[in-house]
Design a protein around this motif. Structure first.
Motif, PDB file in Angstrom:
ATOM      1  N   ARG A  30       1.715  -5.849  -0.427  1.00  0.00           N
ATOM      2  CA  ARG A  30       2.368  -4.568  -0.684  1.00  0.00           C
ATOM      3  C   ARG A  30       1.388  -3.422  -0.440  1.00  0.00           C
ATOM      4  N   TYR A  32       0.243   0.640  -0.748  1.00  0.00           N
ATOM      5  CA  TYR A  32       0.343   1.809  -1.625  1.00  0.00           C
ATOM      6  C   TYR A  32      -0.330   2.998  -0.947  1.00  0.00           C
ATOM      7  N   GLY A 384       5.288   2.575  -4.279  1.00  0.00           N
ATOM      8  CA  GLY A 384       4.127   2.494  -3.395  1.00  0.00           C
ATOM      9  C   GLY A 384       3.335   3.775  -3.286  1.00  0.00           C
TER      10      GLY A 384
END
Length: 448
Positions: A30, A32, A384
């Motif tokens: 993921r 960010y 995010g």
């Protein structure tokens, strides 16, 4: 199992695996957007090759020596490059490991300076809503009820004067300065060693700038009464506000500036106490400044800081910060300018604050127990984006705001996306009809 052995303030955090530019990626893949630069520390982006090269070179030459035993060419070279950029007369550089240490150093230096002149001044003056660090000495200068909790027996030696918050206080800078002078006179100017404040309030009041006539009046008062003026630029220094130091916005030349965060861009733990030659020469003649740490004057820190400084200069990042920040605030204003729970969108350079209120017209804050800034921070993180929560945007104990302070290398498309994600998080967290919807406590914490 390894992670469970690490003592952190928040459990269950994602594990960062890679970071490059303005993007952090965790072990789940993921991504960010680093809208807060960590704790407003990252100034040149993650993974910059100049810093990596500087670290490798310094490790291969002189990795560590103690400041009482050796000097290093790296630190001397860095100080020589930095000095012309610092608005302090005949500046001298004392490197430490972070902002709290830098402010501790500055306060001890101010006390030593007065003692060297045969003057027993010892009182520290700081403002309401201030934050200057978390170690024992500067914790008292910080006006944060939550940080004081449990340490009250150590708190109470600081003389507290009004903050400078035009959003909530309509007094002019001259009026605020006059009230400050009255309080200091009552305490006894012959007992006041130093006045410490952020030129632009960061971690508590979320990018609040004082009225334009405030700082000239404060500086004049300190000079008139022999009070050492310390500007805490741990958050605002090294280009964050569109100038090398925020002091430049008012033409100030304080006795001491403290810095950190952006000085090393987070690549190395670093704080700086930048003091005038007049103060340093006085204490050195008296030989009464017994101070230092194991990691003071670290050559690796100097190598990192020099590389960061070179990048800031060569890529003209300080010059670009004002325009980039204006784009951020314009994008937020277009989306949130009329939101009933957004009281103010403000800032200077790439330091932008969004204050969240229960009622936009009365400016009445939410109850601190509602955890508004925490919930918005969590909503951003879920989308995010990292932002920096300010849980004392009114008086050190109440009020909510979030800060955006991405690396100065941030691109225009990233600015637009950060603004969009923050706006969406606020819109979903605090709808006009449903009011505030509390979310879980966010990741992260405040450390210097």
């Amino acid at each position: 199992a390894t992670m469970s052995q690490v003592f952190t303030r928040v459990d269950g955090l994602p594990v960062a695996e890679r970071a490059h530019g303005c993007v952090i990626t965790d072990t789940r893949g993921r991504r960010y957007l680093d809208g807060s630069g960590g704790a407003l520390a990252n100034s040149i982006g993650h993974g910059h090759p100049r810093v990596i090269e500087a670290l490798a070179h310094q490790t291969a030459t002189v990795d560590y020596v103690h400041a009482t035993q050796f000097e290093t060419e790296t630190l001397a070279r860095y100080a020589g490059k930095l000095a012309p950029l610092v608005p302090v007369d005949d500046v001298r550089v004392f490197p430490v490991s972070g902002g709290s240490e830098a402010n501790e150093t500055a306060l001890k230096l101010a006390r030593s300076y007065h003692l060297a002149r045969g003057d027993d001044r010892h009182l520290v003056v700081a403002r309401e809503g201030a934050y200057h660090g978390n170690t024992r000495g500067v914790l008292d200068a910080s006006d944060r009820a939550g940080l004081h909790r449990g340490y009250e027996p150590w708190i109470g030696q600081t003389v507290r004067v009004p903050g400078a918050n035009p959003y909530r206080d309509e007094r002019t800078g001259a009026e605020l300065a006059a009230e400050t002078e009255r309080i200091m006179a009552d305490a006894g100017f012959d007992r006041v060693a130093a006045f410490i404040a952020e030129p632009i309030s960061g971690a508590t009041l979320a990018a609040i700038s004082p009225p334009d006539d405030y700082w000239p009046a404060i500086a004049s008062m300190c000079r008139a009464h022999g009070v050492v003026l310390i500007l805490d630029e741990v958050m605002t220094g090294f280009g964050r506000t569109g100038s090398w130091f925020a002091a430049n916005h008012w033409g100030l030349r304080p006795d001491i500036i403290t810095a950190g965060k952006g000085a090393s861009s987070g690549y190395w733990p670093l704080g700086l106490c930048l003091a005038s030659g007049a103060i340093v020469d006085t204490v050195q003649r008296a030989d009464n400044f017994t101070h230092g740490f194991t990691w003071s004057h670290h050559p690796m820190g100097a190598a990192v800081a020099e590389a960061v400084l070179d990048v800031l200069v060569e890529e003209q990042l300080v010059d670009q910060a004002e325009g980039k920040g204006a784009r951020m605030r314009e994008a937020l204003g277009a989306r949130l300018g009329g939101h009933p729970h957004v009281g103010d969108i403000r800032g200077r350079g790439l330091l932008t604050g969004v204050e969240l209120v229960a009622d936009r017209h009365s400016r009445h804050p939410f109850a601190r127990a509602a955890g508004v800034s925490e919930a918005v921070t969590t909503a951003c993180f879920d989308r995010g984006l990292t932002v920096y929560p300010c849980t004392s945007a009114v008086d050190g104990a109440t009020g909510d705001a979030v800060l955006l302070g991405p690396p100065l290398t941030v691109g225009e498309s990233e600015i637009d996306e950060m603004a969009a994600r923050l706006a969406r998080a606020i819109e979903l967290t605090m709808t006009p009809d449903a009011g505030f919807s509390r979310g879980p406590r966010p990741p992260g914490g405040r450390r210097r």
